[in-house]
Enzyme design. Structure first.
Site, PDB file in Angstrom:
ATOM      1  N   CYS A  79     -93.199 -37.803  94.704  1.00  0.00           N
ATOM      2  CA  CYS A  79     -92.277 -36.909  95.406  1.00  0.00           C
ATOM      3  C   CYS A  79     -91.116 -37.744  95.915  1.00  0.00           C
ATOM      4  CB  CYS A  79     -92.974 -36.191  96.555  1.00  0.00           C
ATOM      5  SG  CYS A  79     -92.023 -34.755  97.130  1.00  0.00           S
ATOM      6  N   LYS A 116     -98.495 -25.037  95.882  1.00  0.00           N
ATOM      7  CA  LYS A 116     -98.234 -25.673  97.167  1.00  0.00           C
ATOM      8  C   LYS A 116     -97.354 -24.746  97.983  1.00  0.00           C
ATOM      9  CE  LYS A 116     -96.264 -29.718  99.366  1.00  0.00           C
ATOM     10  NZ  LYS A 116     -95.622 -31.019  99.165  1.00  0.00           N
ATOM     11  N   ARG A 172     -95.743 -34.864 108.207  1.00  0.00           N
ATOM     12  CA  ARG A 172     -94.329 -35.239 108.225  1.00  0.00           C
ATOM     13  C   ARG A 172     -94.076 -36.301 109.276  1.00  0.00           C
ATOM     14  NH1 ARG A 172     -91.867 -29.192 106.948  1.00  0.00           N
ATOM     15  NH2 ARG A 172     -92.988 -29.006 104.949  1.00  0.00           N
ATOM     16  N   ARG A 229     -88.317 -25.956 103.405  1.00  0.00           N
ATOM     17  CA  ARG A 229     -88.683 -26.151 102.005  1.00  0.00           C
ATOM     18  C   ARG A 229     -88.921 -24.814 101.265  1.00  0.00           C
ATOM     19  NH1 ARG A 229     -89.012 -31.469 102.540  1.00  0.00           N
ATOM     20  NH2 ARG A 229     -90.669 -32.586 103.646  1.00  0.00           N
ATOM     21  N   LYS A 280    -102.846 -26.154  97.917  1.00  0.00           N
ATOM     22  CA  LYS A 280    -102.553 -26.775  99.196  1.00  0.00           C
ATOM     23  C   LYS A 280    -101.750 -25.849 100.077  1.00  0.00           C
ATOM     24  CE  LYS A 280     -99.970 -30.770 100.700  1.00  0.00           C
ATOM     25  NZ  LYS A 280     -99.360 -31.995 100.252  1.00  0.00           N
TER      26      LYS A 280
HETATM   27  C1  PBG Z   1     -94.476 -33.753 100.272  1.00  0.00           C
HETATM   28  C2  PBG Z   1     -95.869 -33.642 100.724  1.00  0.00           C
HETATM   29  C3  PBG Z   1     -96.267 -33.041 101.901  1.00  0.00           C
HETATM   30  C4  PBG Z   1     -97.637 -33.165 101.969  1.00  0.00           C
HETATM   31  C5  PBG Z   1     -98.051 -33.858 100.845  1.00  0.00           C
HETATM   32  N1  PBG Z   1     -96.923 -34.136 100.073  1.00  0.00           N
HETATM   33  C6  PBG Z   1     -95.496 -32.444 102.976  1.00  0.00           C
HETATM   34  C7  PBG Z   1     -94.439 -31.475 102.745  1.00  0.00           C
HETATM   35  O1  PBG Z   1     -94.375 -30.804 101.723  1.00  0.00           O
HETATM   36  O2  PBG Z   1     -93.622 -31.382 103.664  1.00  0.00           O
HETATM   37  C8  PBG Z   1     -98.471 -32.640 103.082  1.00  0.00           C
HETATM   38  C9  PBG Z   1     -99.808 -33.226 103.222  1.00  0.00           C
HETATM   39  C10 PBG Z   1    -100.473 -32.914 104.497  1.00  0.00           C
HETATM   40  O3  PBG Z   1     -99.991 -32.135 105.337  1.00  0.00           O
HETATM   41  O4  PBG Z   1    -101.544 -33.485 104.698  1.00  0.00           O
HETATM   42  N2  PBG Z   1     -94.251 -34.402  99.176  1.00  0.00           N
END
Ligand code: PBG
Length: 324
Positions: A119, A194, A204, A216, A247
């Site tokens: 990411c 997601k 975050r 987002r 997720k």
């Molecule tokens: C972003 C990402 C996020 C999580 C994993 N990868 C956060 C987001 O999308 O803001 C969240 C994981 C968690 O809350 O444990 N690449």
């Protein structure tokens, strides 16, 4: 009363309850997310996630020793760079922090299965999961960089890559890039479903990845939409995803169930940071039994259809599962 059907017959004592038990949790299903950060010094605890730290490279070996000691078979790396920029350069640099961590882990712990999070949000100064122009998150330009990050991770020893960005077409692009680079055996675990969730709050903080403007919602799924999640997942499956990740997990059991039923692919459930934080806070207050609540939540994800459980509770859960 003259009952022929008495469901309680099968609940009489533990011997029969154990014989008819439908689901079992085992440590082999667990994946432990781990934060590695550039720079030196002691591991930095994440305040909203008791027990979780950001590890500088010099402490990675001891963190991984603990994972191995707990017999957890797999880790998922997230990186925190020292410097962020508009292009998220450190996500795909050869010496990016996840790439460095992968090399150390591969060298020292060949028995661990290594997964890299792909990411940009941890690496961009605006905190979005793709490139930004005129306040918009660009899709195709971002996908190119994500594919580069995936190849950089594979070259550094990733056994699997896990794109969590939610750009369109990234699974296909990553597949082609991996194949071209000779990594046709490297599977993709796609965060296909997601959701734009408030449960990511503590992550975050852990990854310093909060968006600096906006939210987002233009790329992650609306928590109201199950059918949309299935359409998005169908695309990732067609593009070559090997494992589908859902997720968050706890409020999304229907999505886990539908994904498993619809595609028959391995499904991973990501028990996210906010879910972890809630359990830890209630347990610290003495309001719930942490062990029982964690194992029950993970079992519920299994019952819904998850094969793989990505959880910050992995080390504890693995130890609990091995106790008699
Ligand atoms: C972003 C990402 C996020 C999580 C994993 N990868 C956060 C987001 O999308 O803001 C969240 C994981 C968690 O809350 O444990 N690449």
């Amino acid at each position: 009363m003259d009952l022929v059907k008495r469901p309680r017959r099968l609940r009489t004592d533990e011997r029969i309850r154990s014989l008819v038990r439908e689901q079992r949790l085992t440590r082999e299903q667990l994946v432990y997310p781990l934060f590695v950060r550039e720079g030196n010094g002691a591991p930095t605890p994440v305040p909203s996630m008791p027990g979780i730290c950001q590890y500088p490279l010099e402490h990675l070996t001891s963190a991984l020793s603990e994972v191995v000691a707990c017999a957890v078979p797999a880790v998922l790396f997230f990186g925190i760079p020292l410097h962020k920029d508009a292009m998220g350069t450190r996500a795909y640099a050869e010496d990016g922090i996840v790439q460095q961590a992968l090399r150390v882990a591969k060298d020292r712990f060949p028995e661990l299965y290594l997964i890299g999070d792909v990411c940009l949000c941890e690496y961009t100064d605006h905190g979005h999961c793709g490139l930004v122009s005129d306040g918009q998150v660009l899709n195709d330009e971002s996908v190119e960089l994500l594919a580069r990050a995936a190849v950089a991770q594979a070259e550094s020893g990733a056994d699997m890559v896990a794109p969590s960005d939610m750009m369109d077409g990234r699974v296909g692009a990553i597949r082609r890039a991996l194949d071209q680079a000779g990594f046709e055996q490297t599977p993709i675990m796609s965060y296909a479903a997601k959701f734009a969730s408030a449960f990511y709050g503590p992550f975050r903080q852990a990854a310093n990845s909060a968006p600096q403007f906006g939210d987002r919602l233009s790329y992650q799924l609306d928590p109201a939409n199950g059918d949309e999640a299935m359409r998005d997942t169908a695309l990732d499956v067609a593009e070559g995803a090997d494992v589908i990740l859902v997720k968050p997990a706890m409020a999304y059991g229907d999505i886990i169930y539908r994904t498993k039923q619809s595609y028959g692919l391995p499904v991973a459930a990501y028990n996210v940071s906010g879910e972890y934080a809630m359990v830890k806070a209630a347990a610290a207050a003495g309001w719930i039994d942490e062990r029982r609540v964690v194992l029950e939540a993970l079992l519920g994800m299994r019952r819904a259809g998850a094969d793989i459980l990505v959880t910050y509770h992995a080390l504890d859960a693995s130890c609990w599962l091995q106790e008699p």
